[in-house]
Design a protein around this motif. Structure first.
Motif: not given
Ligand code: ATP
Ligand code: MG
Length: 543
Positions: A408-418, A435-444
């Motif tokens: 919320k209000g930030a980046y998209i994240i990808h789960c790599d491992s756990y 990269p480049n996925s910030m909320s409101g300014n997303d061109n990822s």
């Protein structure tokens, strides 16, 4: 315009000139704390005074000295103030004890009251029933002189508790049992919170109440339906005594009391529950007391809104608790700031984020003027444990192995491992920021459906969150109320929240995004903030 039957009566009385100005009263007995049922009565009485430019008094019905206490008087005023009602004066029934005594003497002199030697049991036995007339007391025809003498001796303390009573002399065969020579004074050697040791006889409620109303100038004496059968005696008292003190000829009007599913409002029950220590006190957030509801975080405005929305009716019914909650939710939705709080935290490491960054989030998208705040995002955050699934069900848009989600209000994240512990429980999730996925300014170029809340572990505060369930379990086998007490009615979970919560004051309310509404409790300290769940986000009430 009138919007209920009481207001219709009042408007007619104004129109016909029967009353020139309206006066009501709220008449609690100071023998316990106010509950939400009282809020209904307060809304009606203060609402009418307000609407018709009249007056409303608080009047304590303190005619039962053994059950009443100063503590309750103070608490009652605090609760009425909290609801935002302003009284025009405070009166006590005990202010009028001298006058009531004179009224009793007046009745004796008119041959309308007599001293009776029957004890409580005999009086009850001889009252008759709905189908049988009562039996006249053998003391009913004492002379006025003897009655006056005995009544003075009652007052002077010559008799023990219950030994004698003063009874109205009306009609033992009246179809209305309340008219069958009701007791109007009793002997009771007890300390009174107001008059202290002055009296050892006390007026009965049914005798005191109409006198109080008439001498104060109450025009409309609004009460609950149980008193409908008492109205003839109410009118009888006003017609037969105290005329020189009367400021009005009040009219009693009855309405149906407020009942809410799963809520026990009897003061006796609440008091014994408090004394049993099963709950934290009168202000326990599980109780329907006004102080409990306040601590639970229900706004006063929402309570009044609820009382007004359900209206005033003349037949008994029960309102769903979920309707009350939906009124509360409507209010909070407009008025509460949103923050992120995590009730069951799971650690997430953002492997490609080396320096903390600032993210901008809205405080309340539903406010008339939307403001924002900055929160930090750094390498380690917490998310809600239920927002990560190893084996997700279909259409699960939150975090999963090799999946994407937006913070919320930030980046998209990808789960790599756990990582898991030896029981297979997930202890940490490792993700990378897209990269480049910030909320409101997303061109990822990455599309995600899920947005989840999170809290920066370097900038957070520990929470203890209380959730509430039903106070009583369903009764299927005639259990007592105490046996029905649900020990799971309050549960506590540990959580973390945004650091800004540290600045909150006791009583401040927030929406924890995607979870519910919460209020800061008085049990908080510097290291641990205690929050009470007000209502969950989801509305279970079907409008
Ligand atoms: P108790 O539990 O001791 O019988 P009570 O609930 O009747 O007390 P009071 O102090 O006598 O409490 O009530 C003050 C006023 O509030 C009265 O006018 C009463 O009719 C009203 N009231 C009490 N309970 C409700 C309710 N559930 N709905 C509407 N009005 C109520
Ligand atoms: Mg009562």
């Amino acid at each position: 315009m009138a919007n209920n039957f009481i207001e219709q009566i009042i408007e007619k009385d104004i129109e016909t000139g029967k009353v020139s100005s309206v006066q009501t009263r709220f008449p609690p007995e100071p023998n316990g704390y106010l509950h939400i049922g009282h809020a209904k009565s307060l809304c009606i009485n203060f609402g009418i005074a307000d609407k018709y430019n009249g007056k409303c008094y608080i009047r304590y019905d303190d005619t039962n000295p053994t059950k009443e206490d100063e503590e309750y008087v103070k608490a009652i005023e605090q609760d009425i103030q909290w609801l935002g009602f302003k009284w025009d004066g405070i009166r006590f029934a005990s202010d009028y004890f001298d006058m009531m005594f004179d009224c009793a003497v007046e009745l004796i002199n008119k041959g309308l009251a007599f001293v009776c030697d029957c004890n409580a049991e005999e009086i009850k036995l001889n009252r008759g029933s709905l189908t049988q007339p009562g039996i006249e007391s053998p003391y009913r025809n004492r002379s006025i002189k003897e009655n006056l003498d005995l009544f003075m001796r009652m007052k002077n303390g010559e008799f023990t508790d219950g030994e004698k009573t003063l009874r109205a002399k009306i009609d033992m065969s009246s179809p209305n049992i309340n008219m069958r020579d009701p007791v109007i004074y009793r002997v009771l050697h007890a300390h009174h919170h107001n008059t202290k040791g002055k009296w050892c006889i006390y007026p009965m409620y049914d005798f005191a109440h109409p006198i109080e109303d008439a001498v104060e100038g109450t025009t409309h004496s609004i009460c609950t339906l149980e008193f409908e059968d008492h109205r003839p005696f109410y009118d009888w008292v006003i017609a037969n005594c105290g005329h020189s003190h009367h400021k009005s000829k009040p009219q009693q009007i009855e309405f149906a009391r407020l009942n809410i599913t799963n809520m026990i409002m009897s003061k006796r029950f609440l008091k014994s529950l408090v004394n049993s220590k099963l709950v934290m006190g009168w202000d326990d957030p599980r109780l329907p007391t006004l102080c409990g509801i306040r601590r639970r975080g229900y706004p006063a405005e929402a309570i009044k809104d609820f009382c007004n929305r359900i209206g005033v009716v003349k037949s008994n019914s029960e309102v769903e608790e979920s309707y009350l909650q939906s009124c509360v939710r409507d209010n909070l939705n407009v008025n509460c700031d949103r923050v992120m709080g995590i009730l069951n935290p799971l650690k997430v490491v953002l492997t490609n984020l080396d320096e903390p960054i600032l993210c901008q989030v809205e405080n309340n998208p539903n406010a008339t003027e939307v403001t924002t705040r900055n929160i930090t995002l750094s390498k380690q955050i917490y998310i809600e444990r239920s927002d990560f699934e190893l084996v997700p069900p279909p259409k699960y848009y939150r975090l999963k192995p090799d999946g994407y989600v937006r913070l919320k209000g930030a980046y998209i994240i990808h789960c790599d491992s756990y990582l898991t512990d030896d029981k297979g429980e997930v202890t940490q999730v490792n993700c990378s920021i897209v990269p480049n996925s910030m909320s409101g300014n997303d061109n990822s170029g990455v599309k995600v459906k899920g947005v989840i809340q999170w809290v920066d572990s370097n900038n957070c505060v520990d929470l203890k969150v209380r959730k509430f369930g039903k106070l009583l379990i369903e009764d299927n086998q005639d259990l007592t109320l105490f046996e029905r007490f649900n020990p799971a009615s309050m549960t506590e979970v540990h959580g973390v929240g945004e650091r800004c919560l540290r600045d909150a004051q006791v009583g401040d309310r927030f929406q924890f995004m995607r979870t519910g509404y919460f209020v800061l409790d008085q049990d908080s300290d510097e290291n641990l903030l205690v929050f009470n769940e007000i209502v969950p986000l989801k509305d279970s009430f079907n409008k």
